[in-house]
Design an enzyme around this catalytic site. Structure first.
Site, short mmCIF file in Angstrom:
data_model
loop_
_atom_site.label_atom_id
_atom_site.label_comp_id
_atom_site.label_asym_id
_atom_site.label_seq_id
_atom_site.Cartn_x
_atom_site.Cartn_y
_atom_site.Cartn_z
N HIS A 188 -3.01 -37.62 12.98
CA HIS A 188 -4.02 -37.03 13.86
C HIS A 188 -3.43 -36.63 15.20
O HIS A 188 -3.94 -35.74 15.86
CB HIS A 188 -5.17 -38.00 14.05
CG HIS A 188 -5.99 -38.15 12.81
ND1 HIS A 188 -6.77 -37.13 12.32
CD2 HIS A 188 -6.10 -39.16 11.93
CE1 HIS A 188 -7.34 -37.53 11.22
NE2 HIS A 188 -6.95 -38.75 10.95
N ARG A 295 -8.69 -9.80 -0.03
CA ARG A 295 -7.93 -9.41 -1.22
C ARG A 295 -8.29 -10.37 -2.37
O ARG A 295 -7.61 -11.36 -2.62
CB ARG A 295 -6.43 -9.46 -0.94
CG ARG A 295 -5.92 -8.36 0.00
CD ARG A 295 -4.40 -8.46 0.19
NE ARG A 295 -3.82 -7.23 0.68
CZ ARG A 295 -3.48 -7.00 1.95
NH1 ARG A 295 -3.72 -7.92 2.87
NH2 ARG A 295 -2.92 -5.85 2.30
N ARG A 331 -12.76 -6.78 -1.54
CA ARG A 331 -12.16 -5.75 -2.39
C ARG A 331 -12.09 -6.28 -3.80
O ARG A 331 -11.64 -7.40 -4.03
CB ARG A 331 -10.75 -5.43 -1.89
CG ARG A 331 -10.02 -4.52 -2.88
CD ARG A 331 -8.70 -4.07 -2.37
NE ARG A 331 -7.67 -5.09 -2.48
CZ ARG A 331 -6.44 -4.91 -2.03
NH1 ARG A 331 -6.11 -3.81 -1.41
NH2 ARG A 331 -5.54 -5.85 -2.17
N GLU A 430 -6.10 5.28 -0.62
CA GLU A 430 -4.68 4.92 -0.64
C GLU A 430 -3.87 5.78 -1.59
O GLU A 430 -2.76 5.44 -1.95
CB GLU A 430 -4.49 3.42 -0.92
CG GLU A 430 -5.32 2.85 -2.03
CD GLU A 430 -5.26 1.32 -2.13
OE1 GLU A 430 -4.44 0.70 -1.46
OE2 GLU A 430 -6.05 0.77 -2.91
N ASN A 453 -0.57 1.01 3.27
CA ASN A 453 0.65 0.54 2.59
C ASN A 453 0.89 1.37 1.33
O ASN A 453 1.98 1.87 1.09
CB ASN A 453 0.50 -0.94 2.18
CG ASN A 453 0.04 -1.81 3.32
OD1 ASN A 453 0.26 -1.48 4.48
ND2 ASN A 453 -0.60 -2.92 3.02
N ASP A 454 -0.18 1.52 0.56
CA ASP A 454 -0.04 2.33 -0.66
C ASP A 454 -0.07 3.81 -0.36
O ASP A 454 0.63 4.59 -1.01
CB ASP A 454 -1.13 1.95 -1.67
CG ASP A 454 -0.74 0.72 -2.48
OD1 ASP A 454 0.43 0.64 -2.87
OD2 ASP A 454 -1.61 -0.16 -2.66
N ARG A 464 7.15 0.79 -2.04
CA ARG A 464 7.00 -0.07 -0.86
C ARG A 464 7.74 -1.39 -1.00
O ARG A 464 7.96 -2.12 -0.04
CB ARG A 464 5.51 -0.32 -0.56
CG ARG A 464 4.76 -1.03 -1.65
CD ARG A 464 3.25 -1.02 -1.43
NE ARG A 464 2.76 -2.27 -0.86
CZ ARG A 464 1.46 -2.59 -0.83
NH1 ARG A 464 0.54 -1.74 -1.27
NH2 ARG A 464 1.08 -3.73 -0.33
N CYS A 501 -7.22 -0.71 6.69
CA CYS A 501 -6.93 -2.12 6.43
C CYS A 501 -5.49 -2.34 5.99
O CYS A 501 -5.07 -3.46 5.74
CB CYS A 501 -7.90 -2.69 5.39
SG CYS A 501 -7.79 -1.90 3.79
#
Ligand code: PEP
Ligand code: MG
Length: 549
Positions: A188, A295, A331, A430, A453-454, A464, A501
Site C-alpha cells: 500500500h 478496440r 468499434r 481508413e 494508421n490504416d 504499417r 482515432c
C-alpha cells in the site's frame, strides 16, 4: 557522490535531504499476568481504540489521497476484527498467562510469517500490514505514540520498510519521495506513493545510518537510483528532468476540468482510445470527455473461444456505466491482418492486410457479428454507447450493416430487452475508397472516425508493420492531409460529425491544423488528452487560417 540502486515503483525526480526513518524498536517484554480474563478485556479495549484511530486515519487519507489510498485503513480495521487473529491473541494470553502486548506481538509475527510463505506476491505484501496492525495495538496497550518524521523542510524518506499507517501519518507536504530497503511493489505504500504522485523505490541497498541521514540526495524514480551527495554535473542533469516533469505536472493539474475551446470559441471533443476495462482508470484520471475508440477485438484476442454475448455484455456495460453518460464508441471487432485469434480459423493469406479482416469477417460470419451487436445494444441501455464499423470501402457494406443492426434491434424488441433506440452508428474511414465515396457514406451514418494508421498504410501502399519502411510511412504526406480535409467536409455536408482515432490525432504538431480543418473530435491515448487540451486552449483558429494564406 555515492549511488544506490533499487527497484522503482513510481517514476519522477526528487531532490532534497535524506531523512532516515527509525522505527521505535523497543522490544515487547513477556510479562506473567495473574488474571488472563482481565488481560483479554484490556486487549479488546485496545482493539476498539485502534479501530477508532484507523477510522480517523481513513478520513484523513480520504481527503489527502482519495479512496484508493485510504482503503488500506478500512482493510486494517477488518484485520483487527478477524476471528482467527482475535482467537490467537486470546489463546496465547489464556494458555501462557502472558501480557496482551506479548500475545499481540507473537500473533502478528506468526500471521506475517504465514503471509510471507505464500506464493502470491500480493499476499506476501500483506505481511507488512500484519506487523502494522500489531504495532498499533501494542502502542495503544503500552500508551506509546506512533512514530513520524522530524523535519522542518521537505525530505526524502528512507526506511527499512514503511507501513501504510506510518506513511499516512507523515505530513505529506514534508515528503519528496519514499525509498525503502524492503517492501513490495504491491504494498500500500507503493500505492500511496503513486496516488501522491511522488517517486518511490523499494529494495534499495542504501544504509540506514548517519552516513546518509541529513545528506543532500537525488532520487531518480525513472531509473531506480539514489544519488547521495550528487556532483554538480549529476545535479544539473537531474534538475533539468525535474523541471520538465514539474512543468508537465502543473499542466495536468491546471487543465483538468476545462472545456476544450479555442480562443475564438471553436469546440472540439477530446476522447480516449482504450483496449480493455483496465484502461478506464486512465480515462478518468486524464479527464477524457468520452471514449472515441474501444478496440473491442482485444476481448476476442484475450479469449480462446468466441466471447459469448453475456461475456461481452458485462464488459460493455461496465464501460458504459463507468463513463456515466459520456460517449463510449465501441468499434466492432477488427480481427485479421496483424490481429489473429486461432479459433477464428482464418485462411492463410498471401496478403492478410488486404485480406479477410474486420467488417469483411462480420459480413461473412453474421452470427459472430450479431452476437457482438446484441451485446453492445443491450449495454446501450446503461450509458451513452455508439457503434463504429472498421475497414469500410463501399456503400453497400454500410447498408448491409444497417440492415443487420435493425434485425438485432427487432430481436431485442421482441424479447422485451431494453436498448438505446437512438444509438449513433458511425464508420471508420481508413481506406482511400471510403474517402472517395465519403459523401455517399456520410448520408448513411451519424459520424466518421478516421483511422489514420490504416489510411496511411493503404494510401501510401506501405505496410504499417514493416519497420524498414518507416522512412516512407509518413502520415504528414500531403495526400493524407488532403484526404482528411475531404473527409470532414463530406461529413459536414450531410450532417455527420468527424473525428480522428488513429495515432495522428495525438500528433501535437497537427492539432491546429485539425482544428482548422474542422474536426469535431480527436480520440487519443489517455495520457495525450491534457497536452492536446493545452494546444486547443491556446489556439485562435481564424488567426491560424489567416497565417497560412
Ligand atoms: C487506425 O487504423 O488508425 C485505427 C485507429 O485502427 P487500428 O490501429 O486498430 O487498426
Ligand atoms: Mg485500423
Amino acid at each position: 557522490m555515492t549511488i544506490y540502486t533499487g527497484k522503482s515503483v513510481f517514476g519522477g525526480i526528487a531532490i532534497g535531504r535524506l531523512s532516515v526513518y527509525r522505527k521505535d524498536d523497543s522490544q515487547v517484554k513477556r510479562v506473567h499476568i495473574d488474571d488472563p480474563e482481565a488481560e483479554i478485556a484490556r486487549y479488546h479495549e485496545a482493539k476498539e481504540t485502534a479501530i477508532e484511530q484507523l477510522g480517523v486515519l481513513y478520513e484523513k487519507a480520504l481527503k489527502e489521497v482519495g479512496e484508493d489510498g485510504a482503503g488500506v485503513f478500512e482493510a486494517h480495521q477488518m484485520m483487527l476484527e478477524d476471528g482467527d487473529y482475535i482467537d490467537s491473541v486470546e489463546n496465547i494470553i489464556r494458555s501462557e498467562s502472558v501480557n496482551a502486548e506479548y500475545a499481540v506481538a507473537q500473533t502478528g509475527d506468526n500471521f506475517a510469517q504465514m503471509f510471507l510463505d505464500m506464493e502470491d506476491e500480493y499476499f506476501r505484501g500483506r505481511a507488512a500490514d500484519m506487523h502494522d496492525i500489531s504495532e498499533r495495538l501494542i502502542n495503544v496497550l503500552s500508551g506509546k505514540a506512533s512514530g513520524g518524521i522530524q523535519a522542518n523542510e521537505p525530505v526524502i524518506v528512507v526506511a527499512d520498510d514503511l507501513a501504510p499507517s506510518e506513511t499516512v501519518q507523515m505530513d505529506k507536504d514534508m515528503i519528496l519521495s519514499f525509498v525503502t530497503v524492503h517492501g513490495s511493489a504491491n504494498s500500500h505504500t507503493s500505492i500511496l506513493a503513486k496516488t501522491m504522485n511522488i517517486p518511490a523505490m523499494i529494495g534499495c541497498d542504501i544504509p540506514l545510518d548517519d552516513s546518509v541521514d541529513g545528506k543532500m540526495a537525488i532520487v531518480d524514480g525513472f531509473e531506480g537510483k539514489v544519488y547521495v551527495d550528487p556532483d554538480a554535473e549529476t545535479m544539473a542533469a537531474k534538475q533539468k528532468i525535474f523541471d520538465e516533469e514539474a512543468e508537465k505536472k502543473a499542466l495536468l493539474e491546471q487543465l483538468r476540468g476545462k472545456d476544450n475551446v479555442t480562443l475564438d470559441g471553436q469546440h472540439i471533443n477530446l476522447y480516449a482510445n482504450i483496449g480493455n476495462t483496465k484502461d478506464l482508470a486512465l480515462v478518468m484520471k486524464n479527464d477524457a470527455g468520452g471514449i472515441g475508440l474501444f478496440r473491442s477485438e482485444f476481448i476476442y484476442l484475450g479469449s480462446d473461444h468466441y466471447p459469448t454475448e453475456d461475456e461481452q455484455f458485462a464488459i460493455y456495460k461496465t464501460v458504459a456505466q463507468t463513463l456515466a453518460g459520456k460517449k463510449v464508441i465501441i468499434r466492432t471487432l477488427d480481427i485479421g491482418a496483424d490481429k489473429q485469434a486461432d479459433y477464428f480459423e482464418l485462411p492463410k493469406e498471401e496478403n492478410p492486410a488486404m485480406g479477410l479482416r474486420a467488417i469483411r469477417i462480420c459480413l461473412t460470419r453474421p452470427e459472430v457479428f450479431k452476437t457482438q451487436l446484441r451485446a453492445i445494444l443491450r449495454a446501450s441501455a446503461f450509458g451513452k454507447i455508439a457503434i463504429m464499423f472498421p475497414m469500410i470501402i463501399s456503400l453497400w457494406e454500410v447498408q448491409e450493416i444497417k440492415k443487420i443492426v435493425e434485425e438485432v434491434k427487432a430481436e431485442l424488441e421482441a424479447d422485451g430487452i431494453a436498448y438505446d433506440k437512438e444509438i449513433e452508428l458511425g464508420i471508420m474511414i481508413e481506406t482511400p475508397a471510403a474517402v472517395m465515396v465519403a459523401d455517399e457514406l456520410a448520408k448513411e451514418v451519424d459520424f466518421f472516425s478516421v483511422g489514420t494508421n490504416d489510411l496511411t498504410q493503404y494510401t501510401l501502399a506501405i505496410d504499417r508493420q514493416n519497420d524498414s519502411l518507416e522512412k516512407f510511412y509518413d502520415s504528414h504526406q500531403p495526400a493524407i492531409l488532403k484526404m482528411l480535409q475531404m473527409i470532414v467536409d463530406a461529413a459536414h455536408r450531410h450532417g455527420a460529425w468527424a473525428g480522428i482515432c488513429g495515432e495522428l490525432g495525438a500528433d501535437l504538431t497537427l492539432t491546429k491544423e485539425f482544428l482548422a480543418m474542422g474536426f469535431d473530435e480527436l480520440s487519443v491515448s489517455p495520457g495525450r488528452i491534457l497536452p492536446l487540451r493545452k494546444i486547443v486552449l491556446e489556439t485562435d483558429v481564424s488567426e491560424y487560417k489567416k497565417s497560412k494564406i
